[in-house]
Design a protein around this motif. Structure first.
Motif, PDB file in Angstrom:
ATOM      1  N   LEU A 266      -6.050  87.966 -49.032  1.00 12.99           N
ATOM      2  CA  LEU A 266      -5.339  88.140 -48.124  1.00 12.99           C
ATOM      3  C   LEU A 266      -6.277  88.843 -46.377  1.00 12.99           C
ATOM      4  O   LEU A 266      -6.827  89.702 -45.919  1.00 12.99           O
ATOM      5  CB  LEU A 266      -4.914  89.585 -47.573  1.00 12.99           C
ATOM      6  CG  LEU A 266      -4.047  89.845 -46.987  1.00 12.99           C
ATOM      7  CD1 LEU A 266      -1.867  88.579 -47.343  1.00 12.99           C
ATOM      8  CD2 LEU A 266      -2.277  91.063 -46.682  1.00 12.99           C
ATOM      9  N   LEU A 267      -6.196  86.795 -45.924  1.00 13.09           N
ATOM     10  CA  LEU A 267      -7.410  87.472 -44.473  1.00 13.09           C
ATOM     11  C   LEU A 267      -7.024  87.094 -43.272  1.00 13.09           C
ATOM     12  O   LEU A 267      -5.653  86.500 -43.464  1.00 13.09           O
ATOM     13  CB  LEU A 267      -8.289  85.807 -45.215  1.00 13.09           C
ATOM     14  CG  LEU A 267      -8.670  85.945 -46.512  1.00 13.09           C
ATOM     15  CD1 LEU A 267      -9.653  84.708 -47.121  1.00 13.09           C
ATOM     16  CD2 LEU A 267      -9.721  87.308 -46.675  1.00 13.09           C
ATOM     17  N   ARG A 268      -7.488  87.787 -42.392  1.00 11.93           N
ATOM     18  CA  ARG A 268      -7.428  87.780 -40.834  1.00 11.93           C
ATOM     19  C   ARG A 268      -6.398  85.123 -40.403  1.00 11.93           C
ATOM     20  O   ARG A 268      -7.978  85.255 -41.300  1.00 11.93           O
ATOM     21  CB  ARG A 268      -8.438  87.932 -39.675  1.00 11.93           C
ATOM     22  CG  ARG A 268      -8.567  89.378 -39.961  1.00 11.93           C
ATOM     23  CD  ARG A 268      -9.049  89.988 -39.658  1.00 11.93           C
ATOM     24  NE  ARG A 268     -10.809  89.257 -39.657  1.00 11.93           N
ATOM     25  CZ  ARG A 268     -11.288  88.678 -39.103  1.00 11.93           C
ATOM     26  NH1 ARG A 268     -11.392  88.048 -38.308  1.00 11.93           N
ATOM     27  NH2 ARG A 268     -12.984  88.556 -39.505  1.00 11.93           N
ATOM     28  N   ALA A 269      -6.454  85.825 -39.801  1.00 11.45           N
ATOM     29  CA  ALA A 269      -5.686  84.070 -39.962  1.00 11.45           C
ATOM     30  C   ALA A 269      -5.424  84.011 -37.694  1.00 11.45           C
ATOM     31  O   ALA A 269      -4.564  85.229 -37.424  1.00 11.45           O
ATOM     32  CB  ALA A 269      -4.475  83.718 -40.110  1.00 11.45           C
ATOM     33  N   PRO A 270      -5.283  82.887 -37.526  1.00 12.72           N
ATOM     34  CA  PRO A 270      -4.530  83.025 -36.153  1.00 12.72           C
ATOM     35  C   PRO A 270      -3.776  83.068 -35.995  1.00 12.72           C
ATOM     36  O   PRO A 270      -2.831  81.848 -36.966  1.00 12.72           O
ATOM     37  CB  PRO A 270      -5.694  81.666 -35.547  1.00 12.72           C
ATOM     38  CG  PRO A 270      -6.306  81.069 -37.612  1.00 12.72           C
ATOM     39  CD  PRO A 270      -6.243  81.333 -37.806  1.00 12.72           C
ATOM     40  N   PRO A 271      -3.160  82.759 -34.503  1.00 13.63           N
ATOM     41  CA  PRO A 271      -1.176  82.145 -34.748  1.00 13.63           C
ATOM     42  C   PRO A 271      -1.161  81.262 -35.101  1.00 13.63           C
ATOM     43  O   PRO A 271      -2.550  79.992 -34.751  1.00 13.63           O
ATOM     44  CB  PRO A 271      -1.011  82.383 -33.688  1.00 13.63           C
ATOM     45  CG  PRO A 271      -2.164  83.701 -32.632  1.00 13.63           C
ATOM     46  CD  PRO A 271      -3.127  83.201 -33.305  1.00 13.63           C
ATOM     47  N   GLY A 272      -0.364  80.737 -36.081  1.00 11.33           N
ATOM     48  CA  GLY A 272       0.137  78.553 -36.209  1.00 11.33           C
ATOM     49  C   GLY A 272      -0.746  78.425 -37.195  1.00 11.33           C
ATOM     50  O   GLY A 272      -0.271  77.235 -37.588  1.00 11.33           O
ATOM     51  N   ALA A 273      -1.701  79.167 -37.756  1.00  9.75           N
ATOM     52  CA  ALA A 273      -1.757  78.873 -39.027  1.00  9.75           C
ATOM     53  C   ALA A 273      -1.279  78.411 -40.595  1.00  9.75           C
ATOM     54  O   ALA A 273      -0.266  79.335 -40.791  1.00  9.75           O
ATOM     55  CB  ALA A 273      -3.189  79.826 -39.542  1.00  9.75           C
ATOM     56  N   ALA A 274      -1.216  77.783 -40.960  1.00 10.34           N
ATOM     57  CA  ALA A 274      -0.109  76.981 -41.900  1.00 10.34           C
ATOM     58  C   ALA A 274      -0.514  76.836 -43.436  1.00 10.34           C
ATOM     59  O   ALA A 274      -1.948  76.857 -43.553  1.00 10.34           O
ATOM     60  CB  ALA A 274       0.533  75.555 -41.786  1.00 10.34           C
ATOM     61  N   PRO A 275       0.137  76.768 -43.880  1.00  8.38           N
ATOM     62  CA  PRO A 275      -0.381  76.614 -45.599  1.00  8.38           C
ATOM     63  C   PRO A 275      -1.102  75.150 -45.652  1.00  8.38           C
ATOM     64  O   PRO A 275      -0.675  73.984 -45.016  1.00  8.38           O
ATOM     65  CB  PRO A 275       1.088  76.294 -46.682  1.00  8.38           C
ATOM     66  CG  PRO A 275       2.307  76.894 -45.513  1.00  8.38           C
ATOM     67  CD  PRO A 275       1.925  76.708 -43.788  1.00  8.38           C
ATOM     68  N   GLY A 276      -1.462  75.258 -46.631  1.00 13.88           N
ATOM     69  CA  GLY A 276      -2.500  73.645 -47.103  1.00 13.88           C
ATOM     70  C   GLY A 276      -4.136  74.173 -47.043  1.00 13.88           C
ATOM     71  O   GLY A 276      -4.434  75.481 -46.809  1.00 13.88           O
ATOM     72  N   PRO A 277      -4.949  73.159 -46.752  1.00 14.21           N
ATOM     73  CA  PRO A 277      -6.161  72.938 -46.863  1.00 14.21           C
ATOM     74  C   PRO A 277      -6.786  74.260 -46.209  1.00 14.21           C
ATOM     75  O   PRO A 277      -6.583  74.254 -45.072  1.00 14.21           O
ATOM     76  CB  PRO A 277      -6.860  72.068 -47.080  1.00 14.21           C
ATOM     77  CG  PRO A 277      -5.427  71.380 -47.461  1.00 14.21           C
ATOM     78  CD  PRO A 277      -4.226  71.622 -47.144  1.00 14.21           C
ATOM     79  N   ALA A 278      -7.809  74.799 -46.468  1.00 13.86           N
ATOM     80  CA  ALA A 278      -8.237  75.855 -44.872  1.00 13.86           C
ATOM     81  C   ALA A 278      -9.748  76.366 -44.943  1.00 13.86           C
ATOM     82  O   ALA A 278     -10.067  75.553 -46.530  1.00 13.86           O
ATOM     83  CB  ALA A 278      -7.918  77.023 -44.835  1.00 13.86           C
ATOM     84  N   GLN A 279     -10.756  76.140 -43.869  1.00 16.37           N
ATOM     85  CA  GLN A 279     -11.481  76.271 -44.389  1.00 16.37           C
ATOM     86  C   GLN A 279     -11.619  77.629 -43.285  1.00 16.37           C
ATOM     87  O   GLN A 279     -11.158  78.348 -42.572  1.00 16.37           O
ATOM     88  CB  GLN A 279     -12.684  75.317 -43.371  1.00 16.37           C
ATOM     89  CG  GLN A 279     -12.407  74.063 -43.327  1.00 16.37           C
ATOM     90  CD  GLN A 279     -13.552  73.329 -42.872  1.00 16.37           C
ATOM     91  OE1 GLN A 279     -14.499  73.414 -43.072  1.00 16.37           O
ATOM     92  NE2 GLN A 279     -12.506  72.850 -41.350  1.00 16.37           N
ATOM     93  N   VAL A 280     -12.017  78.945 -44.012  1.00 16.62           N
ATOM     94  CA  VAL A 280     -12.790  79.921 -44.248  1.00 16.62           C
ATOM     95  C   VAL A 280     -14.219  80.646 -43.920  1.00 16.62           C
ATOM     96  O   VAL A 280     -15.490  80.142 -44.903  1.00 16.62           O
ATOM     97  CB  VAL A 280     -12.249  81.020 -44.887  1.00 16.62           C
ATOM     98  CG1 VAL A 280     -12.414  82.831 -45.086  1.00 16.62           C
ATOM     99  CG2 VAL A 280     -10.369  80.210 -45.723  1.00 16.62           C
TER     100      VAL A 280
END
Length: 356
Positions: A266-280
């Motif tokens: 469970l990581l911090r995310a910006p508003p509007g971040a959607a499911p799918g490939p992500a760069q962390v």
């Protein structure tokens, strides 16, 4: 004095040094312009000072328009002062004469000028060195003379072009505190160019990160460090790694579920971040020993207070962490990822890779 920059571009024939940059600086703020060499930060500073002309856009100082495509107020009429990396001191003049030079050019009366010079030298701790020549001063003292010369002017904005770049690490630490103190005591607006992220984060009330002539992010230092707006900012500011993961949920209350190395985090995310490939982005302080993620030690670097350790996940992506003792290369560790930031997706985001 406030500063408002609206849609400013600067072109040199086919080269675009600045591309549609807009930002506003409040009266009394300390804004750091941060970015790698060639990103446009010094060009922007020179446009504010009036040393160069804008190709498009406008610059407003204290409510007064000073630059646009069809008008240009010269530097001496803008009420700004400049502190240069090279100090720009006259070698044949004494400390007091160097500090007084802008006042003599402006035609200030001698008694008033002498009083203001004495006050400026007192403010930077050089009251007893007024008769010396620059050649008899250390690098830190020369930079203080340059600061005093800026303070003595009737300038509401002080522009600094990498003023600490020529100083050693110990002098830089001293001068950082000096800049903080002078900003606090004078209440003047500072715009400070640097490629050194530590300087920007330590000094500024706000940081503007430039990349290839464009403004990538403008925010408080803590926000730029903890929540970079794109890959370019994440790579340039701070130490850490950028890894590819899969967001399994949309952002809710500032967090999202992410799958990395077969584990759900469970990581911090910006508003509007959607499911799918992500760069962390995962900083060293977001990683600790004792979890359930197996990694292999790739390299260690001794940093004095800690060892910087690079480790590799099963999929060959890498993380970094700080440890008091260096493990042997090839050793297997078990880690926990306690914190990370899902970098906002942008059209220009490059493929994920190791960050600084």
């Amino acid at each position: 004095m406030t500063l408002d920059i609206a849609n400013v571009s600067r072109r040199y024939d086919a080269v675009v040094a600045l591309d549609d940059v807009s930002l506003s600086v409040a009266d009394g703020a300390f804004l750091a312009l941060l970015g790698p060499s060639g990103c446009g930060k010094t060009t922007l500073l020179r446009l504010i000072a009036g040393f160069e002309k804008v190709s498009s856009g406008t610059i407003v100082l204290g409510g007064r328009s000073v630059a646009g495509p069809d008008f240009h107020v010269p530097p001496e009429d803008r009420r700004v002062a400049m502190v240069f990396q090279s100090y720009a001191l006259w070698p044949h003049m004494s400390v007091a004469e160097n500090v007084a030079f802008p006042l003599s050019v402006a035609g200030a009366d001698r008694a008033g000028a002498a009083r203001r010079v004495a006050q400026a030298l007192e403010a930077v701790g050089l009251a007893g060195l007024s008769a010396r020549r620059p050649e008899a001063l250390s690098g830190g003292q020369r930079q203080r003379v340059a600061l005093a010369r800026a303070l003595v002017q009737d300038a509401s904005i002080i522009l600094c072009d990498e003023p600490l770049a020529n100083l050693d690490i110990h002098l830089r630490a001293t001068m950082l505190e000096e800049f903080r103190r002078l900003h606090r005591e004078t209440g003047r607006t500072f715009v400070y160019v640097t490629h050194d992220q530590a300087e920007a984060l330590a000094l500024a009330t706000e940081v503007a990160v430039l990349d290839r002539g464009r403004l990538s992010q403008r925010a408080a230092p803590e926000t730029v460090y903890n929540e970079p707006a794109n890959i370019a900012v994440a790579k340039f500011v701070g130490e850490g790694a950028i890894v590819t993961a899969t967001a399994e949920t949309a952002a809710t209350d500032g967090r999202a579920a992410v799958r990395l190395a077969g584990r759900k985090l469970l990581l911090r995310a910006p508003p509007g971040a959607a499911p799918g490939p992500a760069q962390v982005l995962i900083r060293p302080e977001g990683v600790s020993l004792g979890g359930d993620i197996d990694v292999r030690v790739v390299a260690t670097t001794y940093k004095g207070a800690f060892h910087s350790v690079t480790v590799e996940l099963a999929d060959e992506q890498r993380l970094s962490l700080h440890l008091p003792v260096a493990p042997a290369p090839g050793a297997i560790l078990r880690l926990s990822v306690d914190d990370g930031w899902i970098i906002p997706a942008t059209a220009e985001s490059p493929a994920a890779g190791a960050g600084r």
